[in-house]
Motif scaffolding. Structure first.
Motif, PDB file in Angstrom:
ATOM      1  N   ARG A  11      30.808  60.499  48.364  1.00 14.19           N
ATOM      2  CA  ARG A  11      30.326  59.331  49.120  1.00 14.19           C
ATOM      3  C   ARG A  11      29.960  59.737  50.544  1.00 14.19           C
ATOM      4  NH1 ARG A  11      36.138  58.458  48.185  1.00 14.19           N
ATOM      5  NH2 ARG A  11      37.233  58.640  50.164  1.00 14.19           N
ATOM      6  N   MET A  12      29.315  58.784  51.234  1.00 15.50           N
ATOM      7  CA  MET A  12      28.908  59.065  52.601  1.00 15.50           C
ATOM      8  C   MET A  12      29.909  58.479  53.576  1.00 15.50           C
ATOM      9  SD  MET A  12      24.848  58.914  52.912  1.00 15.50           S
ATOM     10  CE  MET A  12      24.514  57.542  51.849  1.00 15.50           C
ATOM     11  N   ARG A  13      30.165  59.237  54.630  1.00 21.99           N
ATOM     12  CA  ARG A  13      31.145  58.772  55.607  1.00 21.99           C
ATOM     13  C   ARG A  13      30.490  58.656  56.972  1.00 21.99           C
ATOM     14  NH1 ARG A  13      36.627  61.431  54.808  1.00 21.99           N
ATOM     15  NH2 ARG A  13      36.613  59.810  53.210  1.00 21.99           N
ATOM     16  N   LYS A  14      30.749  57.537  57.625  1.00 21.89           N
ATOM     17  CA  LYS A  14      30.155  57.285  58.931  1.00 21.89           C
ATOM     18  C   LYS A  14      31.185  57.565  60.021  1.00 21.89           C
ATOM     19  CE  LYS A  14      27.676  53.567  61.277  1.00 21.89           C
ATOM     20  NZ  LYS A  14      27.332  52.145  61.166  1.00 21.89           N
ATOM     21  N   ASP A  32      33.078  53.433  51.795  1.00 20.20           N
ATOM     22  CA  ASP A  32      33.935  54.545  52.210  1.00 20.20           C
ATOM     23  C   ASP A  32      35.304  54.025  52.652  1.00 20.20           C
ATOM     24  OD1 ASP A  32      34.507  57.308  52.830  1.00 20.20           O
ATOM     25  OD2 ASP A  32      34.353  56.750  54.948  1.00 20.20           O
ATOM     26  N   HIS A  33      35.296  52.908  53.370  1.00 19.43           N
ATOM     27  CA  HIS A  33      36.564  52.327  53.815  1.00 19.43           C
ATOM     28  C   HIS A  33      37.446  51.951  52.620  1.00 19.43           C
ATOM     29  CE1 HIS A  33      39.202  50.076  56.595  1.00 19.43           C
ATOM     30  NE2 HIS A  33      39.458  49.384  55.493  1.00 19.43           N
ATOM     31  N   THR A  44      27.499  51.131  52.636  1.00 18.66           N
ATOM     32  CA  THR A  44      27.992  52.505  52.681  1.00 18.66           C
ATOM     33  C   THR A  44      29.282  52.615  53.483  1.00 18.66           C
ATOM     34  OG1 THR A  44      25.744  53.300  52.520  1.00 18.66           O
ATOM     35  CG2 THR A  44      27.369  54.857  53.329  1.00 18.66           C
ATOM     36  N   GLU A  45      29.293  51.957  54.648  1.00 20.48           N
ATOM     37  CA  GLU A  45      30.482  52.037  55.491  1.00 20.48           C
ATOM     38  C   GLU A  45      31.679  51.358  54.817  1.00 20.48           C
ATOM     39  OE1 GLU A  45      30.128  50.349  59.477  1.00 20.48           O
ATOM     40  OE2 GLU A  45      31.395  52.009  60.147  1.00 20.48           O
ATOM     41  N   GLY A 102      38.819  43.316  59.593  1.00 26.03           N
ATOM     42  CA  GLY A 102      37.881  42.302  60.061  1.00 26.03           C
ATOM     43  C   GLY A 102      37.645  42.351  61.563  1.00 26.03           C
ATOM     44  N   TYR A 138      22.260  48.219  52.718  1.00 25.95           N
ATOM     45  CA  TYR A 138      22.794  49.496  52.280  1.00 25.95           C
ATOM     46  C   TYR A 138      23.636  50.175  53.363  1.00 25.95           C
ATOM     47  CZ  TYR A 138      22.893  54.188  50.350  1.00 25.95           C
ATOM     48  OH  TYR A 138      23.307  55.392  49.886  1.00 25.95           O
ATOM     49  N   HIS A 140      30.845  48.214  65.817  1.00 28.13           N
ATOM     50  CA  HIS A 140      29.402  47.944  65.821  1.00 28.13           C
ATOM     51  C   HIS A 140      28.921  47.490  67.192  1.00 28.13           C
ATOM     52  CE1 HIS A 140      29.789  47.217  61.227  1.00 28.13           C
ATOM     53  NE2 HIS A 140      29.722  48.490  61.528  1.00 28.13           N
ATOM     54  N   TYR A 185      30.047  49.859  45.404  1.00 29.20           N
ATOM     55  CA  TYR A 185      28.756  49.381  45.927  1.00 29.20           C
ATOM     56  C   TYR A 185      28.426  48.023  45.322  1.00 29.20           C
ATOM     57  CZ  TYR A 185      27.078  53.314  48.727  1.00 29.20           C
ATOM     58  OH  TYR A 185      26.911  54.236  49.727  1.00 29.20           O
ATOM     59  N   TYR A 210      38.360  53.912  58.694  1.00 28.01           N
ATOM     60  CA  TYR A 210      39.668  53.887  58.051  1.00 28.01           C
ATOM     61  C   TYR A 210      40.664  54.787  58.779  1.00 28.01           C
ATOM     62  CZ  TYR A 210      43.211  53.969  54.430  1.00 28.01           C
ATOM     63  OH  TYR A 210      44.388  53.849  53.760  1.00 28.01           O
ATOM     64  N   ALA A 254      37.243  52.970  49.556  1.00 28.37           N
ATOM     65  CA  ALA A 254      37.604  54.161  48.785  1.00 28.37           C
ATOM     66  C   ALA A 254      38.807  54.874  49.416  1.00 28.37           C
ATOM     67  CB  ALA A 254      36.410  55.107  48.687  1.00 28.37           C
ATOM     68  N   LEU A 284      25.494  48.849  55.673  1.00 29.73           N
ATOM     69  CA  LEU A 284      26.829  48.254  55.743  1.00 29.73           C
ATOM     70  C   LEU A 284      27.631  48.540  54.473  1.00 29.73           C
ATOM     71  CD1 LEU A 284      26.494  44.783  57.412  1.00 29.73           C
ATOM     72  CD2 LEU A 284      28.084  46.586  58.005  1.00 29.73           C
ATOM     73  N   VAL A 323      32.165  41.113  59.283  1.00 26.23           N
ATOM     74  CA  VAL A 323      31.586  42.431  59.513  1.00 26.23           C
ATOM     75  C   VAL A 323      30.058  42.342  59.474  1.00 26.23           C
ATOM     76  CG1 VAL A 323      31.548  44.820  58.730  1.00 26.23           C
ATOM     77  CG2 VAL A 323      33.618  43.483  58.482  1.00 26.23           C
ATOM     78  N   TYR A 382      35.674  46.783  62.508  1.00 29.63           N
ATOM     79  CA  TYR A 382      34.250  47.080  62.345  1.00 29.63           C
ATOM     80  C   TYR A 382      33.358  46.298  63.309  1.00 29.63           C
ATOM     81  CZ  TYR A 382      35.457  50.235  58.640  1.00 29.63           C
ATOM     82  OH  TYR A 382      35.972  51.291  57.966  1.00 29.63           O
ATOM     83  N   PRO A 383      33.631  44.988  63.508  1.00 25.13           N
ATOM     84  CA  PRO A 383      32.836  44.309  64.541  1.00 25.13           C
ATOM     85  C   PRO A 383      32.930  44.999  65.901  1.00 25.13           C
ATOM     86  CG  PRO A 383      33.920  42.685  63.196  1.00 25.13           C
ATOM     87  CD  PRO A 383      34.435  44.028  62.744  1.00 25.13           C
TER      88      PRO A 383
END
Lengths: 120, 235
Positions: free
Chosen positions: A79-82, B31-32, B27-28, A54, B23, A61, B12, A35, B34, B25, B68, A57-58
């Motif tokens: 929450r978890m952030r990547k 967060d986006h 999670t990512e 869209g 899970y 990845h 989720y 984001y 949110a 994907l 995605v 993210y592709p």
């Protein structure tokens, strides 16, 4: 209508450079999450360029699978952030791609806006 | 305004409802969404959670999260193939190459000495075939059980257990074998052919061993390497 057209135009022209844009941003900012990247691009280009979710993210990845990006996870709020960051290979590749892009820009410039010939 | 834990859980659920089964994907994407919702609320504080969520989801386009998910699948599929290839190459490095070649040579000697060459070949192939089917059914059962228990699913784990793109390819030589079988009398008297088929059978066994035994035994290592969050989840 015109807004939609503009978006389409964007995606066509910028598509090929998306990976380079992402890598350049990561080089400057260390680690970033998805984001954050979309917002950063919007801010830098003052809303002119909008990376769609869209497409982002592709691209991320793919770069990750190619070993150019590495990931980190942090717990932020509830929450978890990547986070993505450049690997060593990614840093080298970034230099190559940037110089390639600069060449491209220069060539396009001279094609679109030919400077008047100096010799007569 | 920050999202509550309940709203995160709702997100989720939302990704699951939109066909994101994994899970990692989820999670990512959670967060986006949110982040996007929190940003939107700063500008339009009056909008409800669902309104903002739908607005943000629409930005993903008509196919929603499908692009995605598909791209992630493709990327991890490539990663899996690379891992198989790395292991396969291993069998051609010192010292394993000695073992590979010795096995092929031994098979060749056995085939040459045997009076029932064609049956030995078919028998060996059917043994490999049976092993493949057995392992596939076994892992399919495990996957169904896991789904029933509603445990978290990791995309790369599923790729490992479904053997990437190899699952179809494993059964492919069956046609070739039938072709050969029709003309077997002229083939089995040829030493080069016997040597070639010994080598093919050994290589096939090596690949099957890698994808059904070796890589699954290292699943945890590969998952930790692929997903930093895997460690957080399984502390």
């Amino acid at each position: 209508m015109s807004r939609k057209y503009k978006k389409m135009k964007n995606s066509q022209l910028y598509k090929g450079s998306l990976n380079t844009i992402i890598m350049k941003l990561l080089e400057e900012n260390g680690k970033m999450y998805g984001y954050e990247i979309t917002q950063k691009v919007k801010a830098i280009t003052q809303g002119e360029l909008n990376i769609t979710e869209g497409a982002l993210y592709p691209a991320l990845h793919k770069l990750e699978a190619e070993g150019l990006l590495d990931v980190e996870i942090e717990k932020v709020d509830n929450r978890m952030r990547k986070y993505y960051k450049l690997t060593e290979t990614g840093q080298k590749e970034n230099v190559n791609r940037l110089s390639e892009l600069e060449d491209f820009i220069r060539n396009m410039q001279s094609l679109v806006n030919p400077s008047p010939k100096l010799e007569f | 305004m920050k999202l509550t834990t309940r709203q995160i859980d709702q997100l989720y659920l939302f990704t699951r409802q939109h066909y994101v089964e994994y899970y990692d994907l989820q999670t990512e994407l959670v967060d986006h969404l949110a982040n996007a919702i929190e940003t939107e609320w700063q500008q339009n504080p009056k909008l409800t959670f669902d309104e903002v969520l739908n607005k943000e989801f629409n930005k993903f386009g008509v196919f929603g999260f499908m692009d995605v998910v598909e791209s992630r699948q493709a990327a991890l599929g490539k990663k899996y193939n690379r891992i198989v290839w790395e292991h396969f190459k291993d069998f051609f490095g010192i010292p394993k190459i000695v073992l590979t070649l010795a096995a092929a040579l031994l098979l060749f000697i056995i085939l040459k000495a045997s009076t029932y060459q064609e049956w030995t070949i078919i028998g060996l192939y059917l043994a490999l075939f049976g092993f493949t089917i057995y392992e596939m059914i076994k892992s399919q059962r495990q996957r169904i059980n896991k789904k029933k228990l509603q445990q978290k699913r990791w995309l790369f784990e599923d790729i490992i257990n479904q053997y990437g793109a190899f699952s179809g390819a494993i059964l492919l030589p069956f046609n070739v074998l039938l072709q050969i079988y029709n003309r077997i009398d002229s083939y089995v008297t040829n030493d080069y052919f016997l040597l070639a088929i010994s080598l093919v059978l050994v290589l096939l066994s090596v690949i099957l061993f890698i994808i059904f035994k070796l890589i699954p035994s290292k699943t945890q290592t590969y998952l930790k390497q692929t997903y930093p969050e895997f460690k957080l989840e399984n502390l």
